[in-house]
Design a protein around this motif. Structure first.
Motif, short mmCIF file in Angstrom:
data_model
loop_
_atom_site.label_atom_id
_atom_site.label_comp_id
_atom_site.label_asym_id
_atom_site.label_seq_id
_atom_site.Cartn_x
_atom_site.Cartn_y
_atom_site.Cartn_z
N ALA A 163 39.19 64.83 62.07
CA ALA A 163 40.53 65.58 61.41
C ALA A 163 41.54 64.91 60.96
CB ALA A 163 39.90 66.81 62.89
N GLY A 164 41.61 63.76 61.64
CA GLY A 164 43.28 62.86 61.23
C GLY A 164 44.14 63.49 63.15
N THR A 165 42.94 63.54 64.09
CA THR A 165 44.62 63.89 64.67
C THR A 165 44.08 62.89 66.33
OG1 THR A 165 42.52 64.65 66.27
CG2 THR A 165 43.43 66.17 65.35
N VAL A 166 43.48 61.81 65.71
CA VAL A 166 43.83 60.65 65.79
C VAL A 166 43.95 59.15 65.56
CG1 VAL A 166 42.36 61.63 68.44
CG2 VAL A 166 41.14 59.91 66.18
N ALA A 167 44.59 58.20 66.09
CA ALA A 167 44.70 57.31 65.10
C ALA A 167 43.23 55.82 64.93
CB ALA A 167 45.40 56.26 65.29
N ALA A 168 42.88 55.24 63.93
CA ALA A 168 41.44 54.42 63.60
C ALA A 168 42.01 52.84 63.19
CB ALA A 168 40.67 55.43 62.07
N GLN A 169 41.20 52.53 63.47
CA GLN A 169 41.52 51.05 62.98
C GLN A 169 39.87 50.57 61.83
OE1 GLN A 169 42.98 49.02 65.45
NE2 GLN A 169 41.27 48.56 67.19
N GLY A 170 39.81 49.60 61.35
CA GLY A 170 38.95 49.27 61.12
C GLY A 170 39.00 47.93 60.14
N PRO A 171 37.99 47.96 59.14
CA PRO A 171 37.89 46.63 58.21
C PRO A 171 38.25 47.88 56.95
CG PRO A 171 35.68 46.90 58.81
CD PRO A 171 36.67 47.80 60.22
N GLY A 172 38.22 47.76 55.57
CA GLY A 172 38.19 48.71 54.58
C GLY A 172 39.92 47.46 53.55
N ILE A 173 40.29 48.22 52.91
CA ILE A 173 40.84 48.24 51.55
C ILE A 173 42.24 48.36 51.85
CG2 ILE A 173 38.42 47.55 50.49
CD1 ILE A 173 39.13 50.15 48.12
N VAL A 174 43.34 48.20 50.35
CA VAL A 174 44.54 48.95 50.46
C VAL A 174 44.23 49.22 48.99
CG1 VAL A 174 46.71 48.54 50.39
CG2 VAL A 174 45.78 48.05 52.77
N LEU A 175 44.71 49.97 48.08
CA LEU A 175 44.34 50.12 47.41
C LEU A 175 46.10 50.82 46.82
CD1 LEU A 175 43.45 51.32 44.50
CD2 LEU A 175 43.20 53.79 44.67
N LYS A 176 46.51 49.76 45.84
CA LYS A 176 47.77 49.98 45.47
C LYS A 176 47.96 50.65 43.90
CE LYS A 176 51.45 47.80 47.93
NZ LYS A 176 51.92 47.28 48.17
N ILE A 177 48.89 51.80 44.19
CA ILE A 177 48.76 52.44 42.08
C ILE A 177 50.71 52.53 41.66
CG2 ILE A 177 48.34 54.19 40.27
CD1 ILE A 177 46.61 55.33 42.05
N THR A 178 50.59 51.81 41.24
CA THR A 178 52.09 51.34 40.21
C THR A 178 51.62 52.71 38.80
OG1 THR A 178 52.64 50.06 41.71
CG2 THR A 178 54.02 50.25 39.50
N ASP A 179 52.92 53.53 38.55
CA ASP A 179 52.71 53.95 37.65
C ASP A 179 54.29 54.36 37.22
OD1 ASP A 179 52.42 56.20 35.93
OD2 ASP A 179 52.14 57.87 36.83
N PRO A 180 54.82 52.82 36.06
CA PRO A 180 56.42 53.46 35.52
C PRO A 180 55.93 54.20 34.46
CG PRO A 180 54.05 51.28 34.77
CD PRO A 180 53.81 51.58 35.93
N LYS A 181 54.89 54.71 33.87
CA LYS A 181 55.42 55.68 32.60
C LYS A 181 55.58 57.60 33.31
CE LYS A 181 55.30 52.46 29.34
NZ LYS A 181 56.46 52.26 28.10
N GLY A 182 54.83 57.76 34.61
CA GLY A 182 54.74 58.78 35.00
C GLY A 182 54.08 59.37 34.51
N GLN A 183 52.25 58.65 34.38
CA GLN A 183 51.53 59.54 33.53
C GLN A 183 50.44 59.63 34.54
OE1 GLN A 183 51.53 60.60 30.64
NE2 GLN A 183 53.61 59.81 30.84
#
Length: 294
Positions: A163-183
């Protein structure tokens, strides 16, 4: 009076005397009325037998034989069956000829997709096993009330993460999306989110906005908004889950990464040692729903 003189006949005797018949001449065939002699013809005649019109050409006879069609009931049934069979074959050929994203995939891509499916199956089996263990513990525990309380606390913690009411931590990934054309539109980000959820993501945060079950995306004039809060690029997804399942899910052929790259976006995926999702959502009190437990 001469003996050769013929005495005069009485009036009316000539009408009573029968006329002499001429002798019959021998005939080669039966006697019948003679046909009327018509005018001489200069060339061969195209007139058929008496009473028939002009002879039809071969094309006319072929057309007369084909139309109107004379179809029997058996022929009609056979025609319908052949039509249905042909339609089924056409549909089958079309379905077999449809291009698939996996048809031209490389062997390593297919192996990665298979591993992802195996991972999803394993997660479902683990969840089933965990629920079975909880049931057995409740049934065998001497203090069922205390065991039920412990499981309730654990369940509350899990639901708080979802529900997003408490913080969480653990393994995972970070996905970064850069959109220079604004598409990159909001629907592309939503597709990315759904793919991560399907791969087993347990907690997600995008640019400081906690993602929950009722989160929504919308297009703004110069960007994207999540739950009404505008975010700017680069779009950064912090995802807690099993990295071995999350990253391959994004890189499958025709998947999220390829779709974003078609929009000329730059996509990067990293695996930090620990992901922290600390953006929180306020707990909502339902207006109508109430617990049914005593």
């Amino acid at each position: 009076m001469s003996t050769n003189d013929t005495p005069p006949e009485e009036p009316g005797a000539a009408a009573q005397r029968p006329k002499a018949q001429p002798p019959l001449e021998p005939s080669a065939g039966p006697v019948g009325p003679e046909p009327d002699a018509g005018p001489a013809q200069a060339g061969p005649s195209h007139v058929g037998p008496a009473g028939a019109g002009p002879q039809e050409t071969g094309r006319q006879r072929l057309a007369a034989g084909l139309w109107p069609p004379r179809v029997s009931r058996a022929q009609l049934i056979v025609a319908v069956l052949l039509f249905v069979l042909g339609l089924g074959l056409a549909i089958q050929v079309r379905s077999n000829s449809d291009s698939s994203a996996l048809r031209g995939a490389r062997q390593e891509d297919l192996v990665r997709i298979l591993d992802e499916l195996d991972g999803r199956t394993k997660r479902l089996e683990d969840e089933k096993q965990r629920l079975d263990d909880q049931r057995r513990e409740l049934e065998s525990s001497s203090n069922q009330a205390e065991e039920a309380r412990k499981q309730t606390v654990e369940k509350e913690r899990q639901l708080g993460i979802l529900a997003g009411t408490v913080a969480a931590q653990g393994p995972g990934i970070v996905l970064k999306i850069t959109d220079p054309k604004g598409q990159v539109s909001s629907d592309k980000l939503l597709d990315t989110l759904q793919e991560l959820r399907a791969a087993g993501a347990e907690a997600i945060q995008i640019n400081g906005v906690r993602i929950v079950a009722d989160s929504y995306f919308s297009d703004e004039e110069d960007g994207v908004a999540i739950d009404g809060k505008k975010i700017t690029q680069p779009y950064e997804f912090k995802v807690i889950g099993k990295p071995q399942d999350l990253e391959p899910a994004l890189n499958i052929p025709g998947g999220v990464v390829q779709s974003l790259e078609k929009e000329q976006a730059v996509v990067s995926v990293t695996r930090p040692a620990k992901i922290v999702v600390d953006a929180l959502r306020a707990a909502k009190q339902p207006d109508y729903a109430r617990s049914s437990s005593p």
